[in-house]
Design a protein around this motif. Structure first.
Motif, short mmCIF file in Angstrom:
data_model
loop_
_atom_site.label_atom_id
_atom_site.label_comp_id
_atom_site.label_asym_id
_atom_site.label_seq_id
_atom_site.Cartn_x
_atom_site.Cartn_y
_atom_site.Cartn_z
N GLN A 195 -53.28 0.91 -33.16
CA GLN A 195 -53.02 -0.08 -34.20
C GLN A 195 -54.30 -0.47 -34.90
N SER A 212 -43.71 8.33 -32.93
CA SER A 212 -43.44 6.99 -33.44
C SER A 212 -41.95 6.81 -33.72
N THR A 215 -45.35 -1.78 -40.47
CA THR A 215 -44.09 -2.13 -39.80
C THR A 215 -43.31 -3.19 -40.56
N SER A 216 -43.84 -3.59 -41.71
CA SER A 216 -43.16 -4.61 -42.52
C SER A 216 -43.24 -4.23 -43.99
N TYR A 220 -40.54 -4.64 -38.21
CA TYR A 220 -39.82 -3.77 -37.29
C TYR A 220 -40.68 -3.51 -36.06
N THR A 221 -40.08 -3.64 -34.90
CA THR A 221 -40.79 -3.24 -33.68
C THR A 221 -40.90 -1.72 -33.67
N VAL A 222 -41.96 -1.23 -33.10
CA VAL A 222 -42.22 0.19 -33.15
C VAL A 222 -42.83 0.65 -31.83
N PHE A 279 -39.11 3.38 -35.06
CA PHE A 279 -38.72 1.99 -35.24
C PHE A 279 -37.61 1.65 -34.24
#
Length: 639
Positions: free
Chosen positions: A450, A400, A471-472, A442-444, A402
């Protein structure tokens, strides 16, 4: 008619010898003159005719006698064409729980075993397999005692699996008559969508039937409600016949603590029992009926819950976390990053990084070690996330990372209901709910699945196996997820899954993991014990817990003690699946087979007739003796 020694028939050519001798050694009569032959002429004529007849009769009788003897020594016999071929016999004997149904006060399984023992040839080899055992190339005398002691199995093979498995026990390269005999009650649940169409072996179905198809089943037990004083246990029952009621008894160990009656409506019933809150009970529910016996008992355990350790490392408000991880089930603690005691991390079950701006390298190393030792990790980024330090930690979990921050309002619209985290969380798929939203995320990139996603498909929450990543940020002003109904089941389930407690009971044969809040030494082993019966489950020890994995063991239902040497850590219950309690059966006319029957004896009698060889040599010996007697009579009659 066929012959075992046909080469001896060449001896029939020797019968030409007496024929030739008879034809060429003709006796000539010499005339003797008498003074008066007029009176003797008639006697001479009669004597010559009777002598010739006698010789022909003797010749014919002797030829037939020797012919009968030669044919007898050639050993003639009558048989079908298949009787001369080698035979292979494979038998499937269904020992599933539905064979507990009784006929004439005897279970169908025992009745089938008795018929099988009476019908099987004593000296011929065969292969027999059940749902959980295989006896390859055996003779009856070798496995008779094991058959008589055969127990019921939790497994029940599908009909196509029986065909495919049975076919593997034949020698495909051997030219032989192959017979697969399937002995079962042929429950409907055995039906297969696809069927083996191989025709190089013959299928014989034997359906064991019971005259009593009434059955009452204890299906499940669960906690319907609880209060600080009491817990309500709800018990569900079912039946396949119309009965008014049945008694249900509740035991703690062997002590009867409550009894009630279940009233059936539409073949369903439920009863409730009230027990004190947080009490320890090694319980069993029992009923009595004339049908199957395996579903008349249900075991369960209740004990004070082990509290789960939750630690939040924060740089943001954590009041929402303390409201979710309450004192009745969790030991929640929080610490600012600059005040963090790293030695406390090993004692935790789940650690939450609550909006840290950056993650120190020392903390990254400790968290990676913590995760390797079986701990769970939840990461919530901050508004001012240092992507580099975060990625140093994230890269070790499903690759993973960001990428960049995206600003603008986005709604959280997608729930992955099939994700293990949400298993048994929702009663149904929610399609109309108030969408939470965020103003930045944030894009990941990640290999983890998910769980929650935005309308553009980007993930809001992802993770698996104890690693979870938002992601936020969740702080007010950026996200209203804290006020969403989703936050409680999401974070609560993360906490509960960090130490997987045993349920009221587990189902045998299903893969299940249970965590114990104990750490074992190098040579220590956890065992399951029940009345002298012990098994060792698959297990792995971590710094703060030990994980047990159940699947193939145990194989018997009941109350078990989880022990380390002689120390009992806790108790756990296992029950058989109730899938066989509904007694509905297939129509054998819908199955392709060589023969179908309700009797094992008739199948083996039919196979024996097909394989029967009728030997005729004895009859030819008798015929030879008759011809010998005829010769004696001829000698006496024609003097």
């Amino acid at each position: 008619m066929q012959f075992k020694h046909p080469e001896l028939l060449w001896a029939l050519l020797l019968l030409l010898i007496p024929i030739i001798v008879h034809l060429f050694q003709l006796r000539r009569f010499k005339k003797t003159p008498f003074t008066n032959v007029q009176l003797l002429q008639k006697v001479v004529s009669q004597s010559r005719k009777s002598s010739t007849l006698k010789k022909w009769l003797l010749l014919t009788t002797r030829l037939l006698l020797f012919t009968a003897l030669i044919i007898a020594f050639a050993q003639p016999f009558l048989s079908n064409e298949s009787a001369l071929q080698e035979k292979e016999t494979v038998i499937y004997l269904d020992n599933s729980f539905s064979l507990q149904a009784k006929e004439d006060n005897e279970t169908l399984l025992n009745k089938g075993i008795q018929q099988l023992i009476k019908s099987l040839p004593r000296e011929k080899s065969f292969t027999l397999f059940t749902n959980d055992r295989v006896f390859r190339n055996s003779k009856l005398k070798d496995i008779q005692n094991e058959l008589l002691g055969l127990e019921h199995s939790t497994n029940q093979l599908q009909i196509n699996d029986i065909y495919l498995k049975g076919a593997t026990y034949f020698d495909a390269a051997k030219p032989s008559v192959k017979n697969l005999i399937v002995i079962s009650d042929f429950q409907e649940r055995m039906a297969s969508k696809f069927m083996d169409t191989s025709n190089y072996y013959q299928r014989h179905h034997v359906q064991l039937k019971s005259g009593n198809l009434e059955n009452v089943s204890l299906d499940s037990v669960y906690i319907s409600s609880s209060s600080p004083e009491n817990i309500e246990l709800e018990v569900l029952l079912s039946t396949n016949t119309d009965i008014p009621d049945t008694p249900v008894s509740l035991f703690n160990s062997e002590k009867l603590i409550a009894k009630t009656s279940a009233q059936f409506v539409n073949k369903r019933a439920s009863v409730s029992f009230t027990i004190p809150y947080n009490s320890e009970i090694n319980g069993s529910l029992e009923i009595s009926d004339s049908g199957l016996s395996y579903d008349n008992v249900m075991y369960f355990n209740m004990a004070p819950k082990e509290k789960i350790n939750v630690l939040a490392i924060k740089q943001a408000d954590d009041n929402f976390l303390s409201r979710i991880f309450t004192d009745d089930e969790f030991i929640y603690s929080s610490s600012a990053l600059n005040e963090m005691d790293y030695s406390a991390i090993d004692r935790q079950n789940i650690i939450i990084l609550n909006e840290l701006d950056a993650i120190p390298a020392s903390l990254i190393a400790v968290l990676q070690k913590f995760k390797e030792n079986g701990g769970n990790l939840l990461i919530i980024p901050s508004e001012n996330t240092d992507i580099t330090s975060y990625n140093a930690l994230l890269n070790g979990f499903y690759k993973s990372a960001f990428s960049q921050k995206i600003t603008g309002e986005n709604n959280i619209v997608s729930i992955n209901f099939s994700h293990p985290l949400y298993e048994n969380v929702f009663d149904k798929k929610v399609v109309n709910f108030q969408y939470p939203k965020v103003s930045e995320f944030y894009t990941v990139t990640s290999d983890a699945p998910q769980m929650l996603a935005f309308e553009n498909g980007a993930p809001f929450l992802l993770g698996l196996n104890g690693f979870y990543l938002f992601t936020s940020p969740l702080s007010e002003g950026i996200s209203n997820f804290k006020n969403s109904p989703l936050i409680v089941p999401t974070l609560y389930t993360m906490g509960i899954n960090s130490l997987k407690m045993a349920n009221l009971y587990e189902i045998l044969g299903q893969t299940k993991t249970v965590d114990l809040a104990v750490s074992l030494g190098k040579d220590q082993i956890i065992k399951l014990s029940q009345n002298g019966y012990e098994v060792i489950p698959e297990q792995k020890s971590y710094t703060n817990k030990t994980t047990l994995k159940f699947g193939s063991v145990p194989t018997k239902d009941g109350l078990y003690s989880i022990k380390e040497k002689n120390r009992t850590i806790k108790n756990i219950s296992f029950n058989y699946p109730r899938s066989e309690s509904e007694l509905r059966f297939m129509d054998l006319d819908n199955l392709s087979s060589t023969s179908s029957s309700d009797s094992i004896n008739s199948v083996f009698e039919s196979l024996e007739k097909e394989n029967r060889i009728t030997e005729l040599w004895k009859w030819f010996i008798i015929l030879a003796l008759l011809f010998l007697l005829v010769e004696v009579l001829i000698q006496k009659i024609f003097k």
